[in-house]
Design a protein around this motif. Structure first.
Motif, mmCIF file in Angstrom:
data_model
loop_
_atom_site.group_PDB
_atom_site.id
_atom_site.type_symbol
_atom_site.label_atom_id
_atom_site.label_comp_id
_atom_site.label_asym_id
_atom_site.label_seq_id
_atom_site.Cartn_x
_atom_site.Cartn_y
_atom_site.Cartn_z
ATOM 1 N N GLU A 171 49.109 33.736 51.705
ATOM 2 C CA GLU A 171 48.409 33.901 50.433
ATOM 3 C C GLU A 171 49.336 34.531 49.404
ATOM 4 O O GLU A 171 49.350 34.135 48.245
ATOM 5 C CB GLU A 171 47.144 34.749 50.612
ATOM 6 C CG GLU A 171 46.299 34.850 49.353
ATOM 7 C CD GLU A 171 46.846 35.789 48.305
ATOM 8 O OE1 GLU A 171 46.787 35.440 47.106
ATOM 9 O OE2 GLU A 171 47.341 36.887 48.669
ATOM 10 N N ILE A 177 51.669 31.880 48.053
ATOM 11 C CA ILE A 177 50.972 30.955 47.154
ATOM 12 C C ILE A 177 50.647 31.639 45.832
ATOM 13 O O ILE A 177 50.905 31.096 44.752
ATOM 14 C CB ILE A 177 49.696 30.409 47.824
ATOM 15 C CG1 ILE A 177 50.076 29.516 49.002
ATOM 16 C CG2 ILE A 177 48.826 29.647 46.815
ATOM 17 C CD1 ILE A 177 48.922 29.200 49.926
ATOM 18 N N VAL A 228 44.069 37.434 43.875
ATOM 19 C CA VAL A 228 43.122 36.907 44.859
ATOM 20 C C VAL A 228 41.912 37.837 44.875
ATOM 21 O O VAL A 228 42.046 39.054 44.754
ATOM 22 C CB VAL A 228 43.762 36.787 46.264
ATOM 23 C CG1 VAL A 228 44.121 38.133 46.848
ATOM 24 C CG2 VAL A 228 42.850 36.017 47.200
ATOM 25 N N TYR A 233 39.341 34.026 47.475
ATOM 26 C CA TYR A 233 39.362 32.911 46.533
ATOM 27 C C TYR A 233 40.170 33.253 45.293
ATOM 28 O O TYR A 233 40.416 34.419 44.991
ATOM 29 C CB TYR A 233 37.940 32.496 46.138
ATOM 30 C CG TYR A 233 37.163 33.551 45.369
ATOM 31 C CD1 TYR A 233 37.133 33.538 43.972
ATOM 32 C CD2 TYR A 233 36.448 34.547 46.023
ATOM 33 C CE1 TYR A 233 36.419 34.499 43.264
ATOM 34 C CE2 TYR A 233 35.737 35.497 45.333
ATOM 35 C CZ TYR A 233 35.723 35.471 43.943
ATOM 36 O OH TYR A 233 35.022 36.416 43.246
ATOM 37 N N TYR A 234 40.595 32.207 44.606
ATOM 38 C CA TYR A 234 41.186 32.328 43.275
ATOM 39 C C TYR A 234 40.138 31.828 42.289
ATOM 40 O O TYR A 234 39.546 30.776 42.501
ATOM 41 C CB TYR A 234 42.442 31.472 43.132
ATOM 42 C CG TYR A 234 43.583 31.853 44.038
ATOM 43 C CD1 TYR A 234 44.051 33.151 44.114
ATOM 44 C CD2 TYR A 234 44.205 30.886 44.809
ATOM 45 C CE1 TYR A 234 45.109 33.485 44.945
ATOM 46 C CE2 TYR A 234 45.276 31.208 45.639
ATOM 47 C CZ TYR A 234 45.712 32.513 45.700
ATOM 48 O OH TYR A 234 46.770 32.834 46.515
ATOM 49 N N VAL A 237 39.077 28.349 43.980
ATOM 50 C CA VAL A 237 39.833 27.773 45.088
ATOM 51 C C VAL A 237 39.602 28.715 46.261
ATOM 52 O O VAL A 237 39.969 29.895 46.196
ATOM 53 C CB VAL A 237 41.344 27.669 44.765
ATOM 54 C CG1 VAL A 237 42.111 27.209 45.988
ATOM 55 C CG2 VAL A 237 41.583 26.761 43.583
ATOM 56 N N ILE A 271 40.857 29.948 48.940
ATOM 57 C CA ILE A 271 42.162 30.027 49.588
ATOM 58 C C ILE A 271 42.057 30.563 51.017
ATOM 59 O O ILE A 271 42.804 30.119 51.892
ATOM 60 C CB ILE A 271 43.153 30.857 48.736
ATOM 61 C CG1 ILE A 271 44.573 30.724 49.262
ATOM 62 C CG2 ILE A 271 42.728 32.326 48.631
ATOM 63 C CD1 ILE A 271 45.174 29.361 49.095
#
Length: 99
Positions: free
Chosen positions: A15, A18, A33, A59-60, A67, A69
């Protein structure tokens, strides 16, 4: 380290990779995040250590879109385990070398 500790560490590291690859007209930045912990939304703008049970809630937020994630990274690790059932333990050895 047990199996889920290793998976948690791998997911938190992925994470981070990303999240730091976001860009806009000002350049690259770390996308925060969000995740739910003890019923409250937390936001991580730095490297986070989200507990295993909270990872599915990661999530984002992009406007009204999300998203998920955490779910995506769990699915990726599950897929890699189908290809190589020992991958989590192999990665654990690597994580311990990095510490």
């Amino acid at each position: 380290m047990d199996y889920y500790d290793v998976k948690k560490d791998i997911i938190n590291r992925m994470e981070w990779i990303i999240g730091k690859h976001c860009t806009n007209s000002m350049g690259n930045f770390r996308y925060p995040v969000k995740y739910r912990h003890n019923g409250k939304i937390q936001e991580g703008k730095c490297k986070v250590n989200v507990p295993w049970n909270d990872i599915p809630s990661m999530y984002y937020q992009f406007g009204s879109n999300k998203v998920k994630i955490g779910d995506a990274l769990i699915e990726i690790l599950d897929y890699l385990e189908k290809i190589n059932p020992d991958i989590i333990w192999e990665l654990m050895d690597k994580l311990e070398e990095d510490e």
